[in-house]
Design an enzyme around this catalytic site. Structure first.
Site, PDB file in Angstrom:
ATOM      1  N   ARG A  33      28.725  34.249  -9.580  1.00  0.00           N
ATOM      2  CA  ARG A  33      27.628  35.118 -10.264  1.00  0.00           C
ATOM      3  C   ARG A  33      26.147  34.455 -10.194  1.00  0.00           C
ATOM      4  NH1 ARG A  33      23.368  33.393 -13.643  1.00  0.00           N
ATOM      5  NH2 ARG A  33      24.585  31.467 -14.162  1.00  0.00           N
ATOM      6  N   HIS A 226      22.919  22.559 -16.286  1.00  0.00           N
ATOM      7  CA  HIS A 226      22.990  23.467 -15.305  1.00  0.00           C
ATOM      8  C   HIS A 226      21.646  23.098 -14.253  1.00  0.00           C
ATOM      9  CE1 HIS A 226      23.477  27.684 -13.833  1.00  0.00           C
ATOM     10  NE2 HIS A 226      22.136  27.648 -13.449  1.00  0.00           N
ATOM     11  N   HIS A 228      19.546  22.890 -10.948  1.00  0.00           N
ATOM     12  CA  HIS A 228      18.937  23.373  -9.351  1.00  0.00           C
ATOM     13  C   HIS A 228      18.302  22.448  -8.770  1.00  0.00           C
ATOM     14  CE1 HIS A 228      19.501  27.974 -10.226  1.00  0.00           C
ATOM     15  NE2 HIS A 228      19.677  27.319 -11.347  1.00  0.00           N
ATOM     16  N   CYS A 259      18.106  32.480  -9.919  1.00  0.00           N
ATOM     17  CA  CYS A 259      17.713  33.550 -10.900  1.00  0.00           C
ATOM     18  C   CYS A 259      16.679  34.232 -10.067  1.00  0.00           C
ATOM     19  CB  CYS A 259      17.300  33.046 -12.174  1.00  0.00           C
ATOM     20  SG  CYS A 259      16.770  34.625 -13.261  1.00  0.00           S
TER      21      CYS A 259
HETATM   22  P1  HMG Z   1      16.045  46.670 -20.611  1.00  0.00           P
HETATM   23  O1  HMG Z   1      15.497  47.493 -19.231  1.00  0.00           O
HETATM   24  O2  HMG Z   1      14.748  46.150 -21.596  1.00  0.00           O
HETATM   25  O3  HMG Z   1      17.095  47.323 -21.675  1.00  0.00           O
HETATM   26  O4  HMG Z   1      16.777  45.389 -20.116  1.00  0.00           O
HETATM   27  P2  HMG Z   1      17.305  48.842 -21.835  1.00  0.00           P
HETATM   28  O5  HMG Z   1      18.335  48.910 -23.099  1.00  0.00           O
HETATM   29  O6  HMG Z   1      16.034  49.877 -21.592  1.00  0.00           O
HETATM   30  O7  HMG Z   1      18.313  49.289 -20.496  1.00  0.00           O
HETATM   31  C1  HMG Z   1      17.817  49.516 -19.165  1.00  0.00           C
HETATM   32  C2  HMG Z   1      18.971  50.406 -18.469  1.00  0.00           C
HETATM   33  O8  HMG Z   1      20.048  49.472 -18.312  1.00  0.00           O
HETATM   34  C3  HMG Z   1      19.446  51.434 -19.368  1.00  0.00           C
HETATM   35  O9  HMG Z   1      20.018  52.498 -18.478  1.00  0.00           O
HETATM   36  C4  HMG Z   1      20.671  50.925 -19.878  1.00  0.00           C
HETATM   37  O10 HMG Z   1      21.904  51.719 -20.448  1.00  0.00           O
HETATM   38  C5  HMG Z   1      21.099  49.899 -19.080  1.00  0.00           C
HETATM   39  P3  HMG Z   1      19.352  53.909 -17.984  1.00  0.00           P
HETATM   40  O11 HMG Z   1      19.396  54.621 -19.191  1.00  0.00           O
HETATM   41  O12 HMG Z   1      17.874  53.389 -17.737  1.00  0.00           O
HETATM   42  O13 HMG Z   1      20.188  54.512 -17.057  1.00  0.00           O
HETATM   43  N1  HMG Z   1      21.979  48.673 -19.659  1.00  0.00           N
HETATM   44  C6  HMG Z   1      23.207  48.254 -19.268  1.00  0.00           C
HETATM   45  N2  HMG Z   1      24.091  48.690 -18.582  1.00  0.00           N
HETATM   46  C7  HMG Z   1      25.081  48.036 -18.147  1.00  0.00           C
HETATM   47  N3  HMG Z   1      25.437  46.916 -18.829  1.00  0.00           N
HETATM   48  C8  HMG Z   1      24.394  46.474 -19.704  1.00  0.00           C
HETATM   49  C9  HMG Z   1      23.451  47.077 -20.005  1.00  0.00           C
HETATM   50  N4  HMG Z   1      22.308  46.905 -20.757  1.00  0.00           N
HETATM   51  C10 HMG Z   1      21.514  47.938 -20.574  1.00  0.00           C
HETATM   52  N5  HMG Z   1      24.818  45.226 -20.385  1.00  0.00           N
HETATM   53  C11 HMG Z   1      18.400  43.891 -20.462  1.00  0.00           C
HETATM   54  C12 HMG Z   1      17.250  44.718 -20.735  1.00  0.00           C
HETATM   55  C13 HMG Z   1      18.884  42.754 -21.145  1.00  0.00           C
HETATM   56  C14 HMG Z   1      19.644  44.884 -20.201  1.00  0.00           C
HETATM   57  C15 HMG Z   1      17.998  43.396 -18.980  1.00  0.00           C
HETATM   58  O14 HMG Z   1      16.871  42.671 -19.169  1.00  0.00           O
HETATM   59  C16 HMG Z   1      19.228  42.749 -18.050  1.00  0.00           C
HETATM   60  O15 HMG Z   1      20.075  43.137 -17.851  1.00  0.00           O
HETATM   61  N6  HMG Z   1      18.654  41.349 -17.604  1.00  0.00           N
HETATM   62  C17 HMG Z   1      19.481  40.573 -16.942  1.00  0.00           C
HETATM   63  C18 HMG Z   1      18.741  39.546 -16.215  1.00  0.00           C
HETATM   64  C19 HMG Z   1      19.561  38.718 -15.636  1.00  0.00           C
HETATM   65  O16 HMG Z   1      20.874  38.988 -15.190  1.00  0.00           O
HETATM   66  N7  HMG Z   1      19.432  37.586 -15.072  1.00  0.00           N
HETATM   67  C20 HMG Z   1      19.929  36.438 -14.272  1.00  0.00           C
HETATM   68  C21 HMG Z   1      20.977  35.679 -15.058  1.00  0.00           C
HETATM   69  S1  HMG Z   1      20.048  34.586 -16.237  1.00  0.00           S
HETATM   70  C22 HMG Z   1      20.145  33.189 -14.943  1.00  0.00           C
HETATM   71  O17 HMG Z   1      20.523  33.186 -13.772  1.00  0.00           O
HETATM   72  C23 HMG Z   1      19.970  31.644 -15.414  1.00  0.00           C
HETATM   73  C24 HMG Z   1      21.113  30.944 -15.545  1.00  0.00           C
HETATM   74  O18 HMG Z   1      21.796  30.849 -14.308  1.00  0.00           O
HETATM   75  C25 HMG Z   1      20.686  29.615 -16.266  1.00  0.00           C
HETATM   76  C26 HMG Z   1      19.290  28.778 -15.499  1.00  0.00           C
HETATM   77  O19 HMG Z   1      19.256  28.839 -14.340  1.00  0.00           O
HETATM   78  O20 HMG Z   1      18.444  28.654 -16.395  1.00  0.00           O
HETATM   79  C27 HMG Z   1      21.961  31.379 -16.658  1.00  0.00           C
HETATM   80 MG    MG Z   2      20.989  29.234 -12.819  1.00  0.00          MG
END
Ligand code: HMG
Ligand code: MG
Length: 333
Positions: A33, A226, A228, A259
């Site tokens: 992931r 977690h 880095h 990220c």
């Molecule tokens: P948004 O653009 O504000 O939301 O994103 P939206 O509701 O307008 O959705 C945009 C489009 O995505 C739409 O599609 C939705 O249907 C679709 P369109 O109509 O434009 O074709 N959509 C989805 N499709 C599939 N699955 C879903 C989903 N949700 C919406 N679940 C949202 C808001 C939360 C969706 C977006 O900001 C997002 O997906 N963010 C995730 C970012 C991410 O994955 N970051 C990395 C993980 S966190 C990390 O790495 C940190 C960590 O490791 C810990 C650390 O290191 O600190 C965990």
């Molecule tokens: Mg991370």
């Protein structure tokens, strides 16, 4: 993947137990992931599946496989359903996925996840960058996911990002981390993972943040770290966490990942580096370090990039050296 033939005995650390450290810890593998989510090229689904299976064959039992996030935001993991439905891992493996909202939860539950991770930030800027909303609104989103997952009988884990510093806002008060952690616990997450997303923490800082969270009545047994390795502090920080009673550490095979929405973030703590230290401390992880290192060497080849884990590089060099010495010696034997 085909295991590398073990042409020579590869090194392992001597074991010296340190007083008051746990006998065993959970290594929480985030490679499939966190490791792949920011890759410039999309890794083929079959490679992801083989990566997950090989990790489990090497002894990984806490595995974060993918994210059910928006494919517009993270196209690298748009094949989450395919990975989950084709990977076919034993039920005994904890198969965790990220879900940011109700849509993500629905996809995750249909795909057979055994645990759901929600993720929020201690800082406003990163909440906006990573989830497109405020801390308060992302907590409300997480609450919907936790409630839905709990009613489906599936446990949850709550990530808090930017617990030790934020690339836009600078220092982060441990009180802010504790506020967010407490909200996640109140909404029902089973465990917390405190993220040093940009790798700036140092050991006493780890204690300060853990103390602030534990002061809210949250048992340290429910807290993971977690880390880095951006500034080379991750293992030192693990040791600080161990002395405070933390017994779950997130890491990524070969040190892959970051990220994509966190400016300046580099690789996760490498699982091999973590396991080498835990092996040396006599702390049980269930992971075969050499088998795991083979997986990372294989994956780095698939991705055409060097390995960032010091332990993988050292083990590979020792193996190459032993093979060369063997072949030089063999004609005289
Ligand atoms: P948004 O653009 O504000 O939301 O994103 P939206 O509701 O307008 O959705 C945009 C489009 O995505 C739409 O599609 C939705 O249907 C679709 P369109 O109509 O434009 O074709 N959509 C989805 N499709 C599939 N699955 C879903 C989903 N949700 C919406 N679940 C949202 C808001 C939360 C969706 C977006 O900001 C997002 O997906 N963010 C995730 C970012 C991410 O994955 N970051 C990395 C993980 S966190 C990390 O790495 C940190 C960590 O490791 C810990 C650390 O290191 O600190 C965990
Ligand atoms: Mg991370």
């Amino acid at each position: 993947m085909t295991p590398v033939q073990d042409a020579a005995r590869v090194p392992s650390p001597d074991v010296y137990r340190a007083a008051a450290l746990p006998d065993a810890v959970r290594v929480y593998e985030v490679g499939p992931r966190d490791g792949l989510q920011a890759e410039p090229h999309i890794v083929p689904t079959e490679t992801k599946i083989e990566f997950c299976r090989s990790l489990v064959a090497a002894g990984v039992t806490n595995l974060e496989l993918t994210s059910f996030v928006s494919p517009r935001w993270v196209p690298q993991l748009a094949d989450a359903e395919d990975v989950m439905t084709q990977v076919n891992l034993p039920e005994s493996v904890r198969r965790i996925v990220l879900a940011p909202n109700a849509r993500g939860l629905d996809r995750a539950l249909r795909s057979g996840a055994s645990e759901i991770a929600v993720f929020v930030s201690a800082t406003e800027t990163f909440a906006q960058k990573n989830l497109g909303t405020s801390v308060a609104a992302s907590l409300a989103m997480a609450e919907t996911v936790v409630a839905g997952s709990t009613s489906a009988g599936v446990p949850t884990r709550g990530y808090v990002s930017m617990c030790f510093g934020d690339p836009w806002e600078g220092s982060v008060d441990p009180v802010r981390v504790a506020d967010v952690a407490e909200r996640l616990i109140q909404m029902g997450v089973g465990s917390l993972s405190l993220g040093d997303t940009i790798g700036v923490a140092t050991p006493a800082h780890i204690h300060a943040v853990l103390d602030a969270v534990v002061e809210r009545g949250i048992a340290v047994e429910r807290i993971a770290l977690h880390l880095h390795d951006t500034y080379g502090q991750a293992l030192t920080n693990v040791y600080a966490g161990l002395t405070a009673g933390v017994a779950e550490f997130d890491s990524s095979a070969g040190g892959l990942g970051r990220c994509p929405y966190a400016r300046g973030a580099t690789g996760n703590l490498a699982t091999e580096d973590l396991v080498w230290m835990l092996d040396g401390l006599g702390i049980e992880t269930g992971i075969d370090l050499h088998a795991l290192s083979d997986v990372s060497v294989w994956l780095a080849e698939q991705m055409g990039r060097p390995n960032t884990s010091a332990v993988v590089r050292a083990l590979s060099a020792a193996r190459a050296d032993a093979i060369q010495n063997n072949s030089t010696l063999s004609p005289t034997h």
